[in-house]
Design a protein around this motif. Structure first.
Motif, mmCIF file in Angstrom:
data_model
loop_
_atom_site.group_PDB
_atom_site.id
_atom_site.type_symbol
_atom_site.label_atom_id
_atom_site.label_comp_id
_atom_site.label_asym_id
_atom_site.label_seq_id
_atom_site.Cartn_x
_atom_site.Cartn_y
_atom_site.Cartn_z
ATOM 1 N N GLU A 6 2.277 4.500 18.460
ATOM 2 C CA GLU A 6 2.523 4.665 16.731
ATOM 3 C C GLU A 6 1.284 4.666 15.837
ATOM 4 O OE1 GLU A 6 5.554 1.236 17.319
ATOM 5 O OE2 GLU A 6 7.195 2.455 18.253
ATOM 6 N N VAL A 7 2.036 5.441 14.762
ATOM 7 C CA VAL A 7 1.147 5.889 13.967
ATOM 8 C C VAL A 7 1.109 6.005 12.563
ATOM 9 C CG1 VAL A 7 -1.084 6.507 15.528
ATOM 10 C CG2 VAL A 7 0.565 8.593 14.055
ATOM 11 N N GLU A 8 0.742 5.440 11.046
ATOM 12 C CA GLU A 8 0.738 5.377 10.118
ATOM 13 C C GLU A 8 0.489 6.934 9.445
ATOM 14 O OE1 GLU A 8 1.802 1.901 7.438
ATOM 15 O OE2 GLU A 8 1.843 0.938 9.395
ATOM 16 N N ALA A 9 0.593 7.161 9.031
ATOM 17 C CA ALA A 9 0.067 8.567 7.974
ATOM 18 C C ALA A 9 0.378 8.711 6.745
ATOM 19 C CB ALA A 9 0.713 9.769 8.838
ATOM 20 N N PRO A 10 -0.311 7.393 5.835
ATOM 21 C CA PRO A 10 -0.230 7.499 4.805
ATOM 22 C C PRO A 10 -0.487 9.196 3.730
ATOM 23 C CG PRO A 10 -2.041 5.900 5.424
ATOM 24 C CD PRO A 10 -1.519 6.413 6.292
ATOM 25 N N ALA A 11 -1.689 10.432 4.214
ATOM 26 C CA ALA A 11 -1.943 11.062 3.626
ATOM 27 C C ALA A 11 -0.239 11.712 3.630
ATOM 28 C CB ALA A 11 -3.172 11.796 4.372
ATOM 29 N N VAL A 12 0.073 11.453 5.347
ATOM 30 C CA VAL A 12 1.724 13.054 4.855
ATOM 31 C C VAL A 12 3.139 12.273 4.619
ATOM 32 C CG1 VAL A 12 3.074 13.313 7.230
ATOM 33 C CG2 VAL A 12 0.416 13.011 7.555
ATOM 34 N N GLU A 13 2.886 11.207 4.126
ATOM 35 C CA GLU A 13 3.538 11.064 3.367
ATOM 36 C C GLU A 13 3.678 11.148 1.752
ATOM 37 O OE1 GLU A 13 6.218 9.351 5.439
ATOM 38 O OE2 GLU A 13 4.736 8.928 6.849
#
Length: 140
Positions: free
Chosen positions: A103-110
Motif C-alpha cells: 500500500e502506497v500513498e501518492a500525493p502527486a497522483v491526488e
C-alpha cells in the motif's frame, strides 16, 4: 483497488451478520495478499465453511461497497480482494509475478487528479491507480 477522492463513503443498508459473512471476513483477515473470489471460495471450503460461490461473490461485492476490502482489477478484468490495512485513500504497488501488494500513498497522483478535474470543470472526481512491477524477491 477502486480508489475515490472527494467523495463521502457510499451509504449502504446495514448488512446482516451471517455465518457466511463472518467466515468470509475471518478468512480475508488471515490473508496478506489479494485473492480472487474463486480462490477465497476454495479456501473457505478447505476450512469446512459452507458458503456457496454465489454467496461469496455477493458478500465480497457488499464488502467492497462498504469499503471493508480493497478491490484490484487484473489485466483480464478479474476482481481481486483484500482486507485493507490502511483506512484512508491509497494505491497499490503490485508484483506481476507473485501478486504481493504494497500500500502506497501518492500525493502527486491526488493533486494531479484533483487538478485535472478542476481544469475541465468536473466535481466529485474519483480515480483508480494501480502500479505493477516485479517485487525484490521475484526480481532476484
Amino acid at each position: 483497488m477502486s480508489s475515490e477522492t472527494s467523495r463521502p463513503a457510499k451509504r449502504t443498508p446495514e448488512q446482516r451478520v451471517t455465518r457466511q459473512r463472518l467466515a468470509v471476513g475471518r478468512t480475508l483477515d488471515e490473508l496478506d495478499d489479494f485473492v480472487s473470489t474463486q480462490e477465497l471460495y476454495r479456501l473457505l471450503h478447505e476450512r469446512g465453511d459452507s458458503v456457496s460461490l454465489a454467496t461469496t461473490y455477493r458478500i465480497l461485492q457488499s464488502m467492497a461497497e462498504e469499503n471493508q476490502v480493497d478491490v484490484l482489477r487484473t489485466g483480464d478484468g478479474e476482481a481481486l480482494y483484500r482486507r485493507c490495512a490502511v483506512e484512508h485513500h491509497h494505491h497499490h504497488l503490485v508484483c506481476r509475478n507473485c501478486g504481493k501488494a504494497v500500500e502506497v500513498e501518492a500525493p502527486a497522483v491526488e493533486a494531479w487528479a484533483a487538478g485535472l478535474g478542476k481544469q475541465y470543470g468536473f466535481t466529485d472526481v474519483a480515480h483508480t491507480v494501480e502500479i505493477f512491477g516485479l517485487c525484490p524477491e521475484c526480481s532476484a
